[in-house]
Design a protein around this motif. Sequence first.
Motif, PDB file in Angstrom:
ATOM      1  N   VAL A  77      49.743  54.376 -48.300  1.00 43.44           N
ATOM      2  CA  VAL A  77      51.032  55.021 -48.967  1.00 43.44           C
ATOM      3  C   VAL A  77      50.946  56.677 -48.962  1.00 43.44           C
ATOM      4  CG1 VAL A  77      52.433  55.096 -51.223  1.00 43.44           C
ATOM      5  CG2 VAL A  77      51.213  52.900 -50.095  1.00 43.44           C
ATOM      6  N   THR A  78      52.000  57.107 -48.320  1.00 38.80           N
ATOM      7  CA  THR A  78      52.221  58.434 -48.714  1.00 38.80           C
ATOM      8  C   THR A  78      53.287  58.780 -49.919  1.00 38.80           C
ATOM      9  OG1 THR A  78      51.755  59.189 -46.279  1.00 38.80           O
ATOM     10  CG2 THR A  78      53.090  60.551 -47.472  1.00 38.80           C
ATOM     11  N   VAL A  79      52.864  59.684 -50.782  1.00 30.88           N
ATOM     12  CA  VAL A  79      53.700  59.892 -52.018  1.00 30.88           C
ATOM     13  C   VAL A  79      54.640  61.117 -51.580  1.00 30.88           C
ATOM     14  CG1 VAL A  79      52.160  58.914 -53.460  1.00 30.88           C
ATOM     15  CG2 VAL A  79      51.909  61.080 -53.134  1.00 30.88           C
ATOM     16  N   ASP A  80      55.738  61.045 -52.545  1.00 30.09           N
ATOM     17  CA  ASP A  80      56.678  62.097 -52.108  1.00 30.09           C
ATOM     18  C   ASP A  80      56.408  63.336 -53.395  1.00 30.09           C
ATOM     19  OD1 ASP A  80      57.716  61.145 -54.699  1.00 30.09           O
ATOM     20  OD2 ASP A  80      59.611  60.290 -53.606  1.00 30.09           O
ATOM     21  N   GLY A  81      55.567  63.257 -54.369  1.00 33.56           N
ATOM     22  CA  GLY A  81      55.564  64.278 -55.425  1.00 33.56           C
ATOM     23  C   GLY A  81      56.278  63.933 -56.658  1.00 33.56           C
ATOM     24  N   SER A  82      56.899  62.994 -56.647  1.00 29.60           N
ATOM     25  CA  SER A  82      57.827  62.743 -57.875  1.00 29.60           C
ATOM     26  C   SER A  82      57.213  61.968 -59.119  1.00 29.60           C
ATOM     27  CB  SER A  82      59.175  62.058 -57.477  1.00 29.60           C
ATOM     28  OG  SER A  82      58.770  60.701 -56.934  1.00 29.60           O
ATOM     29  N   ARG A  83      55.988  61.404 -58.590  1.00 35.48           N
ATOM     30  CA  ARG A  83      55.261  60.751 -59.720  1.00 35.48           C
ATOM     31  C   ARG A  83      53.865  60.797 -59.188  1.00 35.48           C
ATOM     32  NH1 ARG A  83      56.928  54.337 -59.394  1.00 35.48           N
ATOM     33  NH2 ARG A  83      55.632  54.217 -61.241  1.00 35.48           N
ATOM     34  N   SER A  84      53.006  60.779 -60.362  1.00 30.58           N
ATOM     35  CA  SER A  84      51.593  60.807 -59.934  1.00 30.58           C
ATOM     36  C   SER A  84      50.981  59.661 -59.214  1.00 30.58           C
ATOM     37  CB  SER A  84      50.678  61.156 -61.292  1.00 30.58           C
ATOM     38  OG  SER A  84      50.760  59.866 -61.965  1.00 30.58           O
ATOM     39  N   TYR A 100      43.947  44.834 -54.381  1.00 26.76           N
ATOM     40  CA  TYR A 100      43.124  45.880 -54.512  1.00 26.76           C
ATOM     41  C   TYR A 100      43.978  47.334 -54.256  1.00 26.76           C
ATOM     42  CZ  TYR A 100      38.070  47.447 -54.110  1.00 26.76           C
ATOM     43  OH  TYR A 100      36.900  47.965 -54.138  1.00 26.76           O
ATOM     44  N   VAL A 101      43.915  48.066 -55.213  1.00 27.08           N
ATOM     45  CA  VAL A 101      44.745  49.307 -55.245  1.00 27.08           C
ATOM     46  C   VAL A 101      43.971  50.390 -55.330  1.00 27.08           C
ATOM     47  CG1 VAL A 101      46.628  50.335 -55.913  1.00 27.08           C
ATOM     48  CG2 VAL A 101      46.786  48.114 -55.702  1.00 27.08           C
ATOM     49  N   THR A 102      43.751  51.443 -54.677  1.00 26.29           N
ATOM     50  CA  THR A 102      42.949  52.904 -54.718  1.00 26.29           C
ATOM     51  C   THR A 102      43.853  53.928 -54.647  1.00 26.29           C
ATOM     52  OG1 THR A 102      42.303  52.538 -52.288  1.00 26.29           O
ATOM     53  CG2 THR A 102      40.802  51.621 -53.926  1.00 26.29           C
ATOM     54  N   VAL A 103      43.420  55.021 -55.594  1.00 22.73           N
ATOM     55  CA  VAL A 103      43.803  56.132 -55.511  1.00 22.73           C
ATOM     56  C   VAL A 103      42.629  57.130 -55.098  1.00 22.73           C
ATOM     57  CG1 VAL A 103      44.872  58.012 -56.740  1.00 22.73           C
ATOM     58  CG2 VAL A 103      45.161  55.871 -57.432  1.00 22.73           C
ATOM     59  N   THR A 133      59.758  51.705 -53.511  1.00 18.52           N
ATOM     60  CA  THR A 133      59.245  51.719 -54.921  1.00 18.52           C
ATOM     61  C   THR A 133      59.302  53.539 -55.128  1.00 18.52           C
ATOM     62  OG1 THR A 133      57.598  50.045 -54.973  1.00 18.52           O
ATOM     63  CG2 THR A 133      57.135  51.932 -56.486  1.00 18.52           C
ATOM     64  N   PRO A 134      59.973  53.910 -56.356  1.00 13.44           N
ATOM     65  CA  PRO A 134      60.074  55.188 -56.541  1.00 13.44           C
ATOM     66  C   PRO A 134      58.862  55.958 -56.557  1.00 13.44           C
ATOM     67  CG  PRO A 134      61.552  53.901 -58.080  1.00 13.44           C
ATOM     68  CD  PRO A 134      60.565  53.066 -57.162  1.00 13.44           C
ATOM     69  N   GLY A 135      58.850  57.077 -55.477  1.00 11.76           N
ATOM     70  CA  GLY A 135      57.458  57.878 -55.385  1.00 11.76           C
ATOM     71  C   GLY A 135      56.968  57.734 -54.231  1.00 11.76           C
ATOM     72  N   VAL A 136      57.374  56.729 -53.526  1.00 12.62           N
ATOM     73  CA  VAL A 136      56.825  56.438 -52.057  1.00 12.62           C
ATOM     74  C   VAL A 136      57.458  57.137 -50.998  1.00 12.62           C
ATOM     75  CG1 VAL A 136      56.256  54.665 -50.403  1.00 12.62           C
ATOM     76  CG2 VAL A 136      55.789  54.284 -52.661  1.00 12.62           C
ATOM     77  N   ALA A 137      57.085  57.959 -50.292  1.00  8.54           N
ATOM     78  CA  ALA A 137      57.620  58.756 -49.260  1.00  8.54           C
ATOM     79  C   ALA A 137      57.482  57.814 -47.788  1.00  8.54           C
ATOM     80  CB  ALA A 137      56.997  59.929 -49.049  1.00  8.54           C
ATOM     81  N   ALA A 138      56.248  57.302 -47.583  1.00  7.11           N
ATOM     82  CA  ALA A 138      56.260  56.386 -46.325  1.00  7.11           C
ATOM     83  C   ALA A 138      55.141  55.416 -46.664  1.00  7.11           C
ATOM     84  CB  ALA A 138      55.801  57.225 -45.258  1.00  7.11           C
TER      85      ALA A 138
END
Length: 329
Positions: A77-84, A100-103, A133-138
């Motif tokens: 998941v690439t994030v768009d910066g709108s959420r942590s 299983y979800v990792t940051v 989902t809000p915050g997801v770019a790709a």
Amino acid sequence: MQSESGDGDLDGLDLQLIDHLQIDGRIPYVELARRLEVTEKTVRRRVSRLIDQGYVTIAAVTDPSLLGFGSMALALVTVDGSRSPVELADELAQLPETDYVTVTTGPFAVQVELICTDPRELHDVAFGKIRTTPGVAAVELLPYLRLHYQQARFSGVRGDRDGVRPRQLDETDRAIISRLAVDGRAAFRDFAAALGVSETTIRFRYTRLVESGAVRVMCIVNPLRLGYRWSSWVTIRVDGHGSARDVAEALTGLQPVSYVALTSGRWDVLAEVVTDSGEALLSVLDDDIRAIEGVAALESWSYIALHYKAVRPRRTDGLAGHDNDIQIV
């Protein structure tokens, strides 16, 4: 970057209990008490606290296909910066198809392991639920061609038979594993009649399943809680002269490697490496993995946070099957 998570909430007795339960999640409490020189009441109280407060789960570790999950993948998941990324991971961990979800560090801030019934469901979850989902770019998928190896034991010295690998099993074996995936300490007598076999048969088959590496009932714990704060996903590209299967098998011989999958997409092999320091991770990457014949390139993404769930049998009643298993740590 290393995680802020640690084992500060666990004392010495907790860690000893976890170590023994990772070796055998079905060890009798009276035997645990004898080995640790405490009362059985203390053992029961401590284990109940560890489970109730989300530190551990005691369940069967096995090939998810035996539980009704025919398609797996890691969603990058690439994030768009709108959420942590941590906030986003919290939400994605609520999806019933995630286990299983990792940051992490690296180009993809969040990785989500998906366990689905078929490729269509896998695609719909990745590009329907996650991508919107809000915050997801790709979202990019690494579909698993084979889940090659699982090693959920982190503490202590591992044995040759600790790991779990896919095996061909009959319906009775599958039914036993499904029951133990729901409750790893379930009494054999409680479900022998439901399966139409004797308790002796259940015991014999369970022993054979463990010895074959098809299943292990054990204490499943977040490695960050045990001080392995430099755990990392490692993705590997194999060169034109190498075999992805050979590279995957070589990885299973490395003690810090806890998970190996053969994937399609931009990488050929996916592994999880569990270490307690940056130096230890560097040693595994440079001295061990890069030295494997056929490895052309690799990337590593160190964990900042981790959410996990026990993999339970696929429900057929249309209800979300994993909601009660979410472990936010």
